[in-house]
Design a protein around this motif. Structure first.
Motif, mmCIF file in Angstrom:
data_model
loop_
_atom_site.group_PDB
_atom_site.id
_atom_site.type_symbol
_atom_site.label_atom_id
_atom_site.label_comp_id
_atom_site.label_asym_id
_atom_site.label_seq_id
_atom_site.Cartn_x
_atom_site.Cartn_y
_atom_site.Cartn_z
ATOM 1 N N ASP A 182 8.479 31.511 79.049
ATOM 2 C CA ASP A 182 7.314 30.780 79.559
ATOM 3 C C ASP A 182 7.771 29.422 80.088
ATOM 4 O OD1 ASP A 182 4.823 29.763 80.162
ATOM 5 O OD2 ASP A 182 4.303 29.305 78.071
ATOM 6 N N LEU A 183 8.195 29.417 81.355
ATOM 7 C CA LEU A 183 8.756 28.201 81.943
ATOM 8 C C LEU A 183 7.913 27.648 83.086
ATOM 9 C CD1 LEU A 183 12.543 29.179 82.019
ATOM 10 C CD2 LEU A 183 11.367 27.728 80.356
ATOM 11 N N ASP A 184 6.677 28.114 83.215
ATOM 12 C CA ASP A 184 5.811 27.594 84.276
ATOM 13 C C ASP A 184 5.387 26.164 83.957
ATOM 14 O OD1 ASP A 184 5.925 29.977 85.658
ATOM 15 O OD2 ASP A 184 4.121 30.782 84.683
ATOM 16 N N PRO A 185 5.163 25.341 84.997
ATOM 17 C CA PRO A 185 4.677 23.977 84.751
ATOM 18 C C PRO A 185 3.323 23.993 84.064
ATOM 19 C CG PRO A 185 5.413 24.242 87.031
ATOM 20 C CD PRO A 185 5.360 25.616 86.432
ATOM 21 N N LEU A 186 3.104 23.030 83.186
ATOM 22 C CA LEU A 186 1.802 22.882 82.553
ATOM 23 C C LEU A 186 0.884 22.095 83.484
ATOM 24 C CD1 LEU A 186 2.946 21.954 78.928
ATOM 25 C CD2 LEU A 186 2.262 24.206 79.803
ATOM 26 N N PRO A 187 -0.427 22.292 83.373
ATOM 27 C CA PRO A 187 -1.360 21.524 84.214
ATOM 28 C C PRO A 187 -1.192 20.028 83.977
ATOM 29 C CG PRO A 187 -2.490 23.329 83.101
ATOM 30 C CD PRO A 187 -1.128 23.244 82.490
ATOM 31 N N LYS A 188 -1.388 19.260 85.022
ATOM 32 C CA LYS A 188 -1.281 17.812 84.907
ATOM 33 C C LYS A 188 -2.368 17.292 83.973
ATOM 34 C CE LYS A 188 -1.014 13.573 87.662
ATOM 35 N NZ LYS A 188 -1.051 12.988 89.030
ATOM 36 N N SER A 189 -1.978 16.383 83.077
ATOM 37 C CA SER A 189 -2.936 15.798 82.148
ATOM 38 C C SER A 189 -2.579 14.347 81.920
ATOM 39 C CB SER A 189 -2.930 16.566 80.818
ATOM 40 O OG SER A 189 -1.693 16.360 80.154
ATOM 41 N N GLN A 190 -3.406 13.665 81.164
ATOM 42 C CA GLN A 190 -3.141 12.260 80.851
ATOM 43 C C GLN A 190 -1.907 12.110 79.970
ATOM 44 O OE1 GLN A 190 -5.160 10.842 83.296
ATOM 45 N NE2 GLN A 190 -5.287 9.207 81.783
ATOM 46 N N GLU A 191 -1.678 13.105 79.111
ATOM 47 C CA GLU A 191 -0.553 13.059 78.183
ATOM 48 C C GLU A 191 0.634 13.826 78.765
ATOM 49 O OE1 GLU A 191 -0.294 11.486 75.252
ATOM 50 O OE2 GLU A 191 -2.283 10.609 75.511
ATOM 51 N N VAL A 192 1.808 13.191 78.798
ATOM 52 C CA VAL A 192 3.028 13.868 79.207
ATOM 53 C C VAL A 192 4.021 13.781 78.058
ATOM 54 C CG1 VAL A 192 2.803 13.630 81.693
ATOM 55 C CG2 VAL A 192 3.745 11.740 80.378
ATOM 56 N N HIS A 193 4.748 14.881 77.833
ATOM 57 C CA HIS A 193 5.617 14.973 76.670
ATOM 58 C C HIS A 193 6.994 15.463 77.079
ATOM 59 C CE1 HIS A 193 2.195 14.327 73.983
ATOM 60 N NE2 HIS A 193 1.525 15.209 74.698
ATOM 61 N N ALA A 194 7.961 15.258 76.176
ATOM 62 C CA ALA A 194 9.342 15.623 76.464
ATOM 63 C C ALA A 194 9.499 17.114 76.710
ATOM 64 C CB ALA A 194 10.247 15.180 75.318
ATOM 65 N N ASP A 195 8.646 17.936 76.079
ATOM 66 C CA ASP A 195 8.799 19.379 76.280
ATOM 67 C C ASP A 195 8.601 19.766 77.745
ATOM 68 O OD1 ASP A 195 5.993 18.793 76.032
ATOM 69 O OD2 ASP A 195 5.614 20.925 75.717
ATOM 70 N N GLN A 196 7.839 18.975 78.502
ATOM 71 C CA GLN A 196 7.669 19.259 79.916
ATOM 72 C C GLN A 196 8.969 19.015 80.683
ATOM 73 O OE1 GLN A 196 3.959 16.952 79.133
ATOM 74 N NE2 GLN A 196 3.405 17.702 81.149
ATOM 75 N N LEU A 197 9.717 17.996 80.291
ATOM 76 C CA LEU A 197 11.008 17.747 80.925
ATOM 77 C C LEU A 197 12.011 18.846 80.576
ATOM 78 C CD1 LEU A 197 11.425 13.885 80.438
ATOM 79 C CD2 LEU A 197 10.707 15.103 82.497
ATOM 80 N N ILE A 198 12.030 19.269 79.308
ATOM 81 C CA ILE A 198 12.928 20.354 78.900
ATOM 82 C C ILE A 198 12.602 21.615 79.691
ATOM 83 C CG2 ILE A 198 13.704 21.792 76.979
ATOM 84 C CD1 ILE A 198 12.680 19.463 75.122
ATOM 85 N N ARG A 199 11.321 21.931 79.750
ATOM 86 C CA ARG A 199 10.874 23.119 80.470
ATOM 87 C C ARG A 199 11.287 23.048 81.944
ATOM 88 N NH1 ARG A 199 6.167 26.419 79.353
ATOM 89 N NH2 ARG A 199 5.785 25.008 77.608
ATOM 90 N N GLY A 200 11.135 21.853 82.545
ATOM 91 C CA GLY A 200 11.466 21.699 83.957
ATOM 92 C C GLY A 200 12.943 21.853 84.245
ATOM 93 N N VAL A 201 13.789 21.253 83.402
ATOM 94 C CA VAL A 201 15.241 21.375 83.595
ATOM 95 C C VAL A 201 15.670 22.835 83.452
ATOM 96 C CG1 VAL A 201 17.502 20.786 82.625
ATOM 97 C CG2 VAL A 201 15.773 19.002 82.919
ATOM 98 N N VAL A 202 15.208 23.487 82.389
ATOM 99 C CA VAL A 202 15.593 24.880 82.143
ATOM 100 C C VAL A 202 15.088 25.781 83.265
ATOM 101 C CG1 VAL A 202 15.323 26.835 80.578
ATOM 102 C CG2 VAL A 202 15.728 24.545 79.665
ATOM 103 N N ALA A 203 13.856 25.551 83.715
ATOM 104 C CA ALA A 203 13.309 26.357 84.810
ATOM 105 C C ALA A 203 14.160 26.226 86.067
ATOM 106 C CB ALA A 203 11.872 25.930 85.101
ATOM 107 N N ARG A 204 14.627 25.017 86.347
ATOM 108 C CA ARG A 204 15.439 24.813 87.541
ATOM 109 C C ARG A 204 16.781 25.529 87.413
ATOM 110 N NH1 ARG A 204 15.356 25.113 92.548
ATOM 111 N NH2 ARG A 204 16.604 23.618 93.739
ATOM 112 N N PHE A 205 17.364 25.550 86.227
ATOM 113 C CA PHE A 205 18.599 26.312 86.023
ATOM 114 C C PHE A 205 18.357 27.789 86.296
ATOM 115 C CE2 PHE A 205 20.521 22.594 84.132
ATOM 116 C CZ PHE A 205 21.879 22.798 84.254
#
Length: 430
Positions: free
Chosen positions: A114-137
């Protein structure tokens, strides 16, 4: 990868000291850096267990030396990695999960399924960065059949202006590169992967400077004009021999609710470029902007025009700063840094938020620091601006007076003395 007992022995014997000294820079800081690794090994064991084969990674914070908000317009920047970093101890898992425990923060957990981007929200967390890096790999053809556990500790304080998010992206990128990609990706490519994660998954429209400085390491001049082939040049200059000390001052201003302020800068610069049918200002000549000032003021607004004017002069300054360092002319470099700060204050206007003009900690820091320096050295807003930090090159003879004045105005521990780290994101041990 090695067991934790073997790594403790290597630390005790001094086998890793040469590598660690490259990261902490100052020999007097080596015992403390070694102790950090002992502590993170202990923390990993407490969180993930002792019977594991592990690797150790590091990614540094960065300081912007020149080119304030020029990267996103595909201009020039001068930046450097610094001797504050994020460390990670990492072990592979047998399932398809990634668990990252950062000291002082909740556990981040993602699934490789499950590496799809999460919907944009007021709260941003480190797991979104991890997910993004792994998805790009994954997009780049790297197959990750299993995940990993990681424990991280950071000296790159969030909101410090040293770009903790970029350092974290580069850290995760180095982990994936070493464990799953056979280190096939260059430091420049890892920077692009980090920027992708921040833009697409973290929903922050940053340029590439932060990631490039953290990933490549040392002092680097970066030319972003060719988006498909960014040019990176190492600058060989020893700041420690100048008689000046580089300080980053945390003004205590919050970065909360400032994303729109940051985003407005590339958006407004982009609106000026769009007037001429272009995407970024580096595709438009400075003369064309000056010849159409009245029309641009009406179409884009005065602040957008001023920010465009800042870009052109700042872009030239970044190149001139690089030239000054290569010639060994540090005084010329300092004069350019000071001019950069004045332009950021007056034209770029990223020293305080227009939404909360009664709160101006960066302005206070600049005023206090300028008074102490008395025209010597240089002082400027650092990085994105609005909240966060300032940068100063302080004559070493004034360092105690400078730090004391800053702490009296802004609070104890606000003044950080930094050194340039010669290498960027790296594997310490695998």
């Amino acid at each position: 990868m090695k067991n934790i007992g073997a790594i403790r022995h290597m630390l005790h014997s001094g086998e890793l000291d040469d590598k660690l000294l490259q990261l902490c820079v100052n020999p007097s800081d080596l015992p403390q850096y070694r102790e950090r690794i002992y502590r993170i090994l202990d923390a990993f064991v407490m969180r993930f267990g002792s019977n594991r084969e592990v690797a150790i990674f590091s990614a540094p914070g960065r300081t912007e030396l020149g080119g304030n908000h020029t990267d996103h317009q595909r201009g020039h920047v001068l930046a450097a990695s610094v001797n504050l970093d994020i460390l990670a101890v990492v072990a592979k898992r047998e399932d398809r999960k990634i668990l990252v425990q950062s000291k002082g923060h909740p556990l981040d957990e993602i699934s490789l399924d499950d590496l799809d981007p999460l919907p944009k929200s007021q709260e941003v967390h480190a797991d979104q960065l991890i997910r993004g890096v792994v998805a790009r790999f994954h997009q780049l053809g790297v197959s990750m059949e299993t995940g990993f556990d990681a424990y991280t500790i950071s000296q790159v304080i969030k909101g410090s202006g040293l770009s903790s998010s970029a350092a974290f992206e580069i850290l995760i990128g180095n982990i994936c590169n070493a464990l799953y990609a056979g280190n096939r990706f260059s430091s420049e490519k890892l920077a692009e992967i980090g920027q992708y994660a921040e833009n697409v998954y973290y929903h922050k429209p940053c340029g590439l400077m932060d990631q490039m400085a953290s990933s490549v390491g040392g002092v680097v001049a970066v030319d972003f004009r060719n988006e498909a082939a960014v040019q990176v040049k190492h600058i060989d200059f020893d700041f420690s021999q100048t008689g000046y000390t580089m300080c980053i001052v945390d003004t205590g201003g919050s970065h909360a609710d400032l994303t729109e302020e940051y985003a407005a800068i590339p958006a407004e610069m982009g609106s000026v470029a769009a007037y001429f049918g272009k995407k970024v200002l580096s595709e438009v000549s400075e003369d064309a902007v000056h010849q159409n000032l009245r029309k641009l003021r009406k179409a884009c607004g005065d602040r957008a025009v001023l920010r465009a004017m800042h870009f052109y002069k700042e872009d030239i300054r970044a190149q001139s700063e690089c030239d000054a360092l290569e010639r060994g002319n540090f005084q010329a470099f300092l004069q350019l840094v000071q001019c950069s700060g004045e332009s950021s204050y007056c034209q770029l206007q990223n020293v305080y938020s227009a939404q909360t003009p009664q709160q101006q900690p960066v302005s206070i820091a600049l005023a206090v620091g300028s008074s102490v320096l008395g025209g010597r050295g240089a002082i400027r807003v650092h990085g994105g601006g609005f909240g966060g930090t300032i940068q100063a090159f302080v004559p070493t003879v004034l360092l105690t007076e400078f730090c004391t004045a800053m702490e009296e105005a802004l609070g104890e521990g606000c003044c950080h003395i930094l050194q340039i780290r010669p290498i960027g994101g790296t594997t310490i041990l695998i």
